[in-house]
Design a protein around this motif. Structure first.
Motif, PDB file in Angstrom:
ATOM      1  N   LEU A  96      10.735  13.396  -8.148  1.00 40.55           N
ATOM      2  CA  LEU A  96       9.620  12.620  -7.577  1.00 40.55           C
ATOM      3  C   LEU A  96       9.262  11.426  -8.453  1.00 40.55           C
ATOM      4  O   LEU A  96       9.030  10.321  -7.947  1.00 40.55           O
ATOM      5  CB  LEU A  96       8.383  13.501  -7.386  1.00 40.55           C
ATOM      6  N   ILE A  97       9.217  11.645  -9.761  1.00 41.49           N
ATOM      7  CA  ILE A  97       8.876  10.561 -10.691  1.00 41.49           C
ATOM      8  C   ILE A  97       9.929   9.451 -10.606  1.00 41.49           C
ATOM      9  O   ILE A  97       9.602   8.271 -10.537  1.00 41.49           O
ATOM     10  CB  ILE A  97       8.732  11.099 -12.126  1.00 41.49           C
ATOM     11  N   ASN A  98      11.204   9.846 -10.575  1.00 44.15           N
ATOM     12  CA  ASN A  98      12.285   8.855 -10.510  1.00 44.15           C
ATOM     13  C   ASN A  98      12.327   8.157  -9.147  1.00 44.15           C
ATOM     14  O   ASN A  98      12.683   6.981  -9.056  1.00 44.15           O
ATOM     15  CB  ASN A  98      13.632   9.505 -10.812  1.00 44.15           C
ATOM     16  N   THR A  99      11.977   8.868  -8.088  1.00 46.82           N
ATOM     17  CA  THR A  99      12.004   8.298  -6.737  1.00 46.82           C
ATOM     18  C   THR A  99      10.831   7.364  -6.488  1.00 46.82           C
ATOM     19  O   THR A  99      10.995   6.265  -5.967  1.00 46.82           O
ATOM     20  CB  THR A  99      11.988   9.429  -5.678  1.00 46.82           C
ATOM     21  N   TYR A 100       9.629   7.797  -6.870  1.00 46.46           N
ATOM     22  CA  TYR A 100       8.423   7.057  -6.518  1.00 46.46           C
ATOM     23  C   TYR A 100       7.838   6.237  -7.664  1.00 46.46           C
ATOM     24  O   TYR A 100       7.015   5.362  -7.435  1.00 46.46           O
ATOM     25  CB  TYR A 100       7.338   8.022  -6.013  1.00 46.46           C
ATOM     26  N   GLY A 101       8.219   6.546  -8.890  1.00 50.55           N
ATOM     27  CA  GLY A 101       7.616   5.858 -10.030  1.00 50.55           C
ATOM     28  C   GLY A 101       6.265   6.474 -10.339  1.00 50.55           C
ATOM     29  O   GLY A 101       5.894   7.500  -9.773  1.00 50.55           O
ATOM     30  N   ILE A 102       5.542   5.848 -11.251  1.00 48.40           N
ATOM     31  CA  ILE A 102       4.191   6.301 -11.597  1.00 48.40           C
ATOM     32  C   ILE A 102       3.272   5.082 -11.557  1.00 48.40           C
ATOM     33  O   ILE A 102       3.740   3.946 -11.466  1.00 48.40           O
ATOM     34  CB  ILE A 102       4.147   7.000 -12.984  1.00 48.40           C
ATOM     35  N   LEU A 103       1.984   5.336 -11.633  1.00 42.99           N
ATOM     36  CA  LEU A 103       1.033   4.222 -11.600  1.00 42.99           C
ATOM     37  C   LEU A 103       1.244   3.326 -12.816  1.00 42.99           C
ATOM     38  O   LEU A 103       1.452   3.822 -13.922  1.00 42.99           O
ATOM     39  CB  LEU A 103      -0.396   4.760 -11.570  1.00 42.99           C
ATOM     40  N   LYS A 104       1.177   2.027 -12.594  1.00 44.46           N
ATOM     41  CA  LYS A 104       1.382   1.073 -13.695  1.00 44.46           C
ATOM     42  C   LYS A 104       0.182   0.989 -14.598  1.00 44.46           C
ATOM     43  O   LYS A 104       0.291   0.641 -15.758  1.00 44.46           O
ATOM     44  CB  LYS A 104       1.706  -0.301 -13.132  1.00 44.46           C
ATOM     45  N   GLN A 105      -0.990   1.270 -14.047  1.00 44.99           N
ATOM     46  CA  GLN A 105      -2.196   1.223 -14.872  1.00 44.99           C
ATOM     47  C   GLN A 105      -3.155   2.299 -14.429  1.00 44.99           C
ATOM     48  O   GLN A 105      -3.069   2.800 -13.318  1.00 44.99           O
ATOM     49  CB  GLN A 105      -2.842  -0.149 -14.806  1.00 44.99           C
ATOM     50  N   GLU A 114      -8.165  13.880  -0.564  1.00 43.64           N
ATOM     51  CA  GLU A 114      -7.596  12.548  -0.320  1.00 43.64           C
ATOM     52  C   GLU A 114      -6.149  12.471  -0.809  1.00 43.64           C
ATOM     53  O   GLU A 114      -5.299  11.868  -0.157  1.00 43.64           O
ATOM     54  CB  GLU A 114      -8.439  11.468  -1.007  1.00 43.64           C
ATOM     55  N   LEU A 115      -5.885  13.076  -1.965  1.00 42.55           N
ATOM     56  CA  LEU A 115      -4.515  13.070  -2.488  1.00 42.55           C
ATOM     57  C   LEU A 115      -3.586  13.860  -1.566  1.00 42.55           C
ATOM     58  O   LEU A 115      -2.448  13.457  -1.310  1.00 42.55           O
ATOM     59  CB  LEU A 115      -4.481  13.630  -3.909  1.00 42.55           C
ATOM     60  N   ARG A 116      -4.074  14.993  -1.047  1.00 43.12           N
ATOM     61  CA  ARG A 116      -3.286  15.809  -0.118  1.00 43.12           C
ATOM     62  C   ARG A 116      -2.917  14.981   1.113  1.00 43.12           C
ATOM     63  O   ARG A 116      -1.771  14.968   1.555  1.00 43.12           O
ATOM     64  CB  ARG A 116      -4.090  17.044   0.282  1.00 43.12           C
ATOM     65  N   LYS A 117      -3.900  14.248   1.658  1.00 38.75           N
ATOM     66  CA  LYS A 117      -3.653  13.408   2.835  1.00 38.75           C
ATOM     67  C   LYS A 117      -2.625  12.327   2.504  1.00 38.75           C
ATOM     68  O   LYS A 117      -1.704  12.073   3.274  1.00 38.75           O
ATOM     69  CB  LYS A 117      -4.977  12.786   3.302  1.00 38.75           C
ATOM     70  N   MET A 118      -2.761  11.725   1.333  1.00 40.73           N
ATOM     71  CA  MET A 118      -1.827  10.683   0.922  1.00 40.73           C
ATOM     72  C   MET A 118      -0.400  11.250   0.791  1.00 40.73           C
ATOM     73  O   MET A 118       0.565  10.636   1.223  1.00 40.73           O
ATOM     74  CB  MET A 118      -2.269  10.067  -0.407  1.00 40.73           C
ATOM     75  N   VAL A 119      -0.289  12.438   0.203  1.00 36.19           N
ATOM     76  CA  VAL A 119       1.026  13.080   0.059  1.00 36.19           C
ATOM     77  C   VAL A 119       1.628  13.326   1.447  1.00 36.19           C
ATOM     78  O   VAL A 119       2.792  13.009   1.696  1.00 36.19           O
ATOM     79  CB  VAL A 119       0.911  14.398  -0.743  1.00 36.19           C
ATOM     80  N   ILE A 120       0.829  13.872   2.352  1.00 32.44           N
ATOM     81  CA  ILE A 120       1.317  14.174   3.703  1.00 32.44           C
ATOM     82  C   ILE A 120       1.779  12.905   4.406  1.00 32.44           C
ATOM     83  O   ILE A 120       2.796  12.895   5.106  1.00 32.44           O
ATOM     84  CB  ILE A 120       0.223  14.909   4.519  1.00 32.44           C
ATOM     85  N   SER A 175       0.836  -1.201   0.000  1.00 31.53           N
ATOM     86  CA  SER A 175       0.000   0.000   0.000  1.00 31.53           C
ATOM     87  C   SER A 175       0.874   1.256   0.000  1.00 31.53           C
ATOM     88  O   SER A 175       0.600   2.218  -0.703  1.00 31.53           O
ATOM     89  CB  SER A 175      -0.907  -0.030   1.228  1.00 31.53           C
ATOM     90  N   SER A 176       1.943   1.238   0.784  1.00 31.04           N
ATOM     91  CA  SER A 176       2.807   2.417   0.851  1.00 31.04           C
ATOM     92  C   SER A 176       3.560   2.617  -0.465  1.00 31.04           C
ATOM     93  O   SER A 176       3.785   3.735  -0.898  1.00 31.04           O
ATOM     94  CB  SER A 176       3.741   2.289   2.056  1.00 31.04           C
ATOM     95  N   LYS A 177       3.915   1.515  -1.141  1.00 30.71           N
ATOM     96  CA  LYS A 177       4.549   1.632  -2.449  1.00 30.71           C
ATOM     97  C   LYS A 177       3.568   2.217  -3.471  1.00 30.71           C
ATOM     98  O   LYS A 177       3.917   3.070  -4.277  1.00 30.71           O
ATOM     99  CB  LYS A 177       5.050   0.262  -2.915  1.00 30.71           C
ATOM    100  N   VAL A 186       2.168   9.615  -5.652  1.00 32.53           N
ATOM    101  CA  VAL A 186       2.940  10.858  -5.519  1.00 32.53           C
ATOM    102  C   VAL A 186       3.707  11.123  -6.819  1.00 32.53           C
ATOM    103  O   VAL A 186       3.688  12.238  -7.349  1.00 32.53           O
ATOM    104  CB  VAL A 186       3.910  10.794  -4.310  1.00 32.53           C
ATOM    105  N   GLY A 187       4.367  10.101  -7.351  1.00 29.93           N
ATOM    106  CA  GLY A 187       5.071  10.251  -8.624  1.00 29.93           C
ATOM    107  C   GLY A 187       4.115  10.595  -9.749  1.00 29.93           C
ATOM    108  O   GLY A 187       4.424  11.408 -10.628  1.00 29.93           O
TER     109      GLY A 187
END
Length: 156
Positions: free
Chosen positions: A94-103, A118-124, A4-6, A12-13
């Motif tokens: 950020l993109i290189n560190t976290y990647g992007i969604l696969k789908q 929700e995205l703000r909370k996830m980023v925090i 989930s954290s990944k 984030v990416g």
């Protein structure tokens, strides 16, 4: 939990990636293959895209139109705190560190991807404190562009 954290990291990416794509699509409308285009190299790409392939001359009208769209957009984002010398490189980080969604996320089963709160909370919850301010700024810029073009936050 690690999975989930990944996945949250990938979101984030994806925020950074989606903002970059929005900026590029605004400056280069109709260019569908943006391979090799980054927000950092927009000025060079404007010259390249407005170059007449056969004669090697610059299409001034096309050049001016793209440059004006770029300047207008950057001015708009700068009012929100976006810094052209910092944030394009930070987005790449950020993109290189976290990647992007696969789908593409299913917005029906997971509406979080279209919810700024929700995205703000996830980023925090995901981003280390030293990167938090800039990451939230990118999310704010993405939300603003999403409002401007009336498309979902993650445009596919």
């Amino acid at each position: 939990m690690a999975q989930s954290s990944k996945k949250n990291g990938r979101v984030v990416g994806e925020i950074a990636f989606q903002l970059d794509r929005r900026i590029l699509a605004h400056v280069f409308p109709g260019v569908t293959r943006l391979y090799g285009f980054t927000v950092s190299n927009i000025p060079e790409k404007i010259k390249q895209v407005s170059m007449n392939c056969l004669g090697g001359s610059v299409d001034e009208k096309k050049f001016r139109a793209m440059t004006q769209r770029y300047l207008d957009l950057i001015t708009h984002l700068e009012k929100m705190g976006y810094n052209i010398d910092v944030h394009p490189v930070f987005s790449e980080f950020l993109i290189n560190t976290y990647g992007i969604l696969k789908q593409r996320p299913d917005l029906n089963s997971s509406p979080i991807h279209n919810s700024p709160a929700e995205l703000r909370k996830m980023v925090i919850d995901t981003v280390p404190p030293r990167f938090l301010g800039d990451t939230l700024l990118l999310l704010n810029c993405l939300c603003e562009l999403s409002k401007d073009d009336n498309k979902s936050l993650f445009a596919w």
